[in-house]
Motif scaffolding. Structure first.
Motif, PDB file in Angstrom:
ATOM      1  N   SER A   6       0.814  -1.218   0.000  1.00 47.95           N
ATOM      2  CA  SER A   6       0.000   0.000   0.000  1.00 47.95           C
ATOM      3  C   SER A   6       0.844   1.264   0.000  1.00 47.95           C
ATOM      4  CB  SER A   6      -0.932   0.010   1.220  1.00 47.95           C
ATOM      5  OG  SER A   6      -0.177  -0.060   2.427  1.00 47.95           O
ATOM      6  N   ALA A   7       2.110   1.165   0.395  1.00 46.81           N
ATOM      7  CA  ALA A   7       2.996   2.330   0.405  1.00 46.81           C
ATOM      8  C   ALA A   7       4.433   1.844   0.411  1.00 46.81           C
ATOM      9  CB  ALA A   7       2.733   3.219   1.618  1.00 46.81           C
ATOM     10  N   PRO A  48       6.265  -4.765 -10.737  1.00 51.20           N
ATOM     11  CA  PRO A  48       6.202  -3.473 -11.440  1.00 51.20           C
ATOM     12  C   PRO A  48       5.645  -2.337 -10.597  1.00 51.20           C
ATOM     13  CG  PRO A  48       4.572  -5.043 -12.303  1.00 51.20           C
ATOM     14  CD  PRO A  48       5.462  -5.815 -11.400  1.00 51.20           C
ATOM     15  N   ARG A  49       4.604  -2.608  -9.792  1.00 54.39           N
ATOM     16  CA  ARG A  49       4.024  -1.520  -8.991  1.00 54.39           C
ATOM     17  C   ARG A  49       5.017  -1.019  -7.949  1.00 54.39           C
ATOM     18  NH1 ARG A  49      -0.072  -2.988  -5.691  1.00 54.39           N
ATOM     19  NH2 ARG A  49      -0.750  -0.818  -5.493  1.00 54.39           N
ATOM     20  N   ILE A  50       5.676  -1.953  -7.269  1.00 57.29           N
ATOM     21  CA  ILE A  50       6.631  -1.570  -6.240  1.00 57.29           C
ATOM     22  C   ILE A  50       7.836  -0.870  -6.862  1.00 57.29           C
ATOM     23  CG2 ILE A  50       8.221  -2.483  -4.520  1.00 57.29           C
ATOM     24  CD1 ILE A  50       6.193  -4.635  -3.884  1.00 57.29           C
ATOM     25  N   ALA A  51       8.351  -1.387  -7.977  1.00 62.02           N
ATOM     26  CA  ALA A  51       9.514  -0.787  -8.620  1.00 62.02           C
ATOM     27  C   ALA A  51       9.211   0.633  -9.077  1.00 62.02           C
ATOM     28  CB  ALA A  51       9.958  -1.647  -9.799  1.00 62.02           C
ATOM     29  N   LEU A  86       8.375  -1.524   2.830  1.00 62.67           N
ATOM     30  CA  LEU A  86       7.103  -1.831   2.173  1.00 62.67           C
ATOM     31  C   LEU A  86       6.010  -1.936   3.232  1.00 62.67           C
ATOM     32  CD1 LEU A  86       8.204  -4.602  -0.374  1.00 62.67           C
ATOM     33  CD2 LEU A  86       8.320  -2.108  -0.600  1.00 62.67           C
ATOM     34  N   TYR A  87       5.002  -1.125   3.093  1.00 63.93           N
ATOM     35  CA  TYR A  87       3.844  -1.186   3.972  1.00 63.93           C
ATOM     36  C   TYR A  87       2.759  -1.988   3.257  1.00 63.93           C
ATOM     37  CZ  TYR A  87       6.214   2.465   6.601  1.00 63.93           C
ATOM     38  OH  TYR A  87       7.130   3.180   7.328  1.00 63.93           O
ATOM     39  N   CYS A  88       2.429  -3.137   3.831  1.00 66.01           N
ATOM     40  CA  CYS A  88       1.530  -4.077   3.168  1.00 66.01           C
ATOM     41  C   CYS A  88       0.252  -4.248   3.977  1.00 66.01           C
ATOM     42  CB  CYS A  88       2.206  -5.434   2.974  1.00 66.01           C
ATOM     43  SG  CYS A  88       3.723  -5.358   1.988  1.00 66.01           S
ATOM     44  N   GLU A  89      -0.829  -4.472   3.274  1.00 63.95           N
ATOM     45  CA  GLU A  89      -2.115  -4.705   3.912  1.00 63.95           C
ATOM     46  C   GLU A  89      -2.067  -5.988   4.735  1.00 63.95           C
ATOM     47  OE1 GLU A  89      -4.979  -4.821   0.833  1.00 63.95           O
ATOM     48  OE2 GLU A  89      -4.740  -2.715   0.264  1.00 63.95           O
TER      49      GLU A  89
END
Length: 405
Positions: free
Chosen positions: A88-89, A176-179, A101-104
């Motif tokens: 999520s962030a 891809p989203r994280i990168a 990495l902030y994950c749900e």
């Protein structure tokens, strides 16, 4: 009368609810599924996971033969625990040397070291759809199987205590989203650092004043008020030990200068060079130059890498420059820099080979690149010549020119 009784019996059987068909886990009542499904039943999401070849072989030896599932159904990218779907962030861990990495569903951010990130890989081939239980086993099998020449490879494994499915390499090809968010975070950090450093540099006059005042500002910036440090959990599931904040040397400044992983300085010891901090944050204040013809002595230099010498050796007769370089070396080691050499002949990244007889004051590897640092006085004017020779010997290297009285 008997016919009427038979008719009533058949009518009652027709009104009976038919036997329910077997229900499979994941069966849905949405359109396209058999209408024999009971009305109002809820759909169930199913995640398919392919076992590793080692696990499949162990089961086969025990008499269990797994069905061959579709590669598409077992794709880790479609799994609900895939990190790129859960994130999520993204933050850049200045004091941790990696990305957060902030994950749900996870109460703590997950630390991804920079060694596990390559934002330049846009094409990579997975080892398979199977998911390893941990990173070590995934890397071991990846190394054993190997990849095609010129093709980056990776494998999937369970990280963050088994809560996430992550690749062995974070890149645009794997996450891809994280990168994409990582690139935005670094760009924003570089712009912010460059803007704030420009303001400080333009408001100070004189080399001696610049050194003393900037050192004090950096001390304030890296020493916030003591507060409880949250536990950070790494990708492998191990909790990182919290660090006790260093005692304050001065009241906190309203606008601290961001610096990646800068250690808390000791009173009387110089802070890391601001130009070095800025360069490693993505905004080198030293403009790049085009490579030119190499000197004959550099061309004739033997490629064999010489033995590393002690890093506490001097670079000049100036005590100020020597002390500043030692402060920068402490900063680089805290940051995770590798292959640090002082006043030795020029090498390429990873100590691959010797490329010149020139001796940069300081050279090191960081984030996959070779950096060279030259310390000069305000009146020397030799920095550009040093940079030109370094660039001609290694166009891929980064040069940082610093002015230290």
């Amino acid at each position: 009368m008997s016919r009427l009784a038979l008719l009533l019996f058949l009518t009652g059987c027709a009104a009976q609810r038919p036997f329910s068909a077997p229900r499979w886990y994941g069966q849905s009542t949405a359109g396209g599924w058999p209408e024999t499904a009971s009305a109002g039943a809820r759909s169930v999401e199913v995640d398919f996971e392919a076992v590793t070849p080692q696990r499949a072989e162990a089961l086969r030896r025990g008499g269990v033969h797994l069905p061959r599932g579709s590669e598409r159904l077992a794709d880790p990218r479609a799994h609900r625990d895939f990190v790129d779907l859960r994130v999520s962030a993204v933050g850049f861990g200045l004091t941790e040397g990696g990305y957060l990495l902030y994950c749900e569903g996870l109460p703590l951010p997950v630390l991804v070291p920079e060694s596990q990130v390559d934002l330049g890989v846009t094409s990579a081939e997975p080892l398979g759809a199977f998911i390893y239980p941990d990173r070590d086993s995934a890397l071991a099998d990846l190394e054993a199987r190997g990849t095609e020449a010129g093709q980056a490879g990776y494998a999937w494994y369970r990280g963050a205590g088994g809560a996430l499915i992550v690749p062995t390499l974070f890149s645009p090809a794997t996450t891809p989203r994280i990168a994409r968010t990582m690139l935005e975070v670094r760009e924003h950090l570089a712009q912010t650092t460059q803007r704030e450093l420009k303001v400080l540099l333009l408001t100070l006059t004189g080399a001696k004043v610049l050194q003393g005042v900037f050192s004090r500002v950096l001390r304030v910036g890296v020493e916030p008020e003591p507060r409880p440090q949250p536990r950070r959990e790494g990708v492998g599931g191990r909790a990182r030990a919290s660090q006790t904040p260093a005692p304050q040397a001065a009241p906190p400044a309203p606008e601290p200068v961001p610096a990646p992983a800068a250690p808390a300085p000791v009173p009387g010891v110089p802070a890391p060079s601001p130009g070095l901090v800025q360069a490693l944050s993505g905004g080198n204040p030293t403009p790049r130059v085009a490579p030119g013809p190499r000197l004959s002595q550099d061309v004739a230099a033997r490629p064999k890498v010489p033995q590393v010498l002690p890093s506490d050796r001097p670079i000049s007769s100036s005590p100020t420059q020597n002390a500043q370089m030692q402060a920068d070396i402490r900063y680089l080691r805290n940051l995770g820099a590798r292959n640090i050499r002082v006043n030795q002949q020029q090498l390429i990244v990873r100590d691959g080979q010797r490329v010149g007889t020139n001796r940069p004051d300081l050279q090191f590897d960081y984030n996959g690149r070779r950096y060279h640092v030259e310390y000069d006085t305000p009146s020397s004017g030799r920095g550009p010549d040093h940079q030109s020779r370094i660039t001609s010997n290694d166009p891929d290297a980064e040069t940082i020119l610093l002015i230290v009285p």
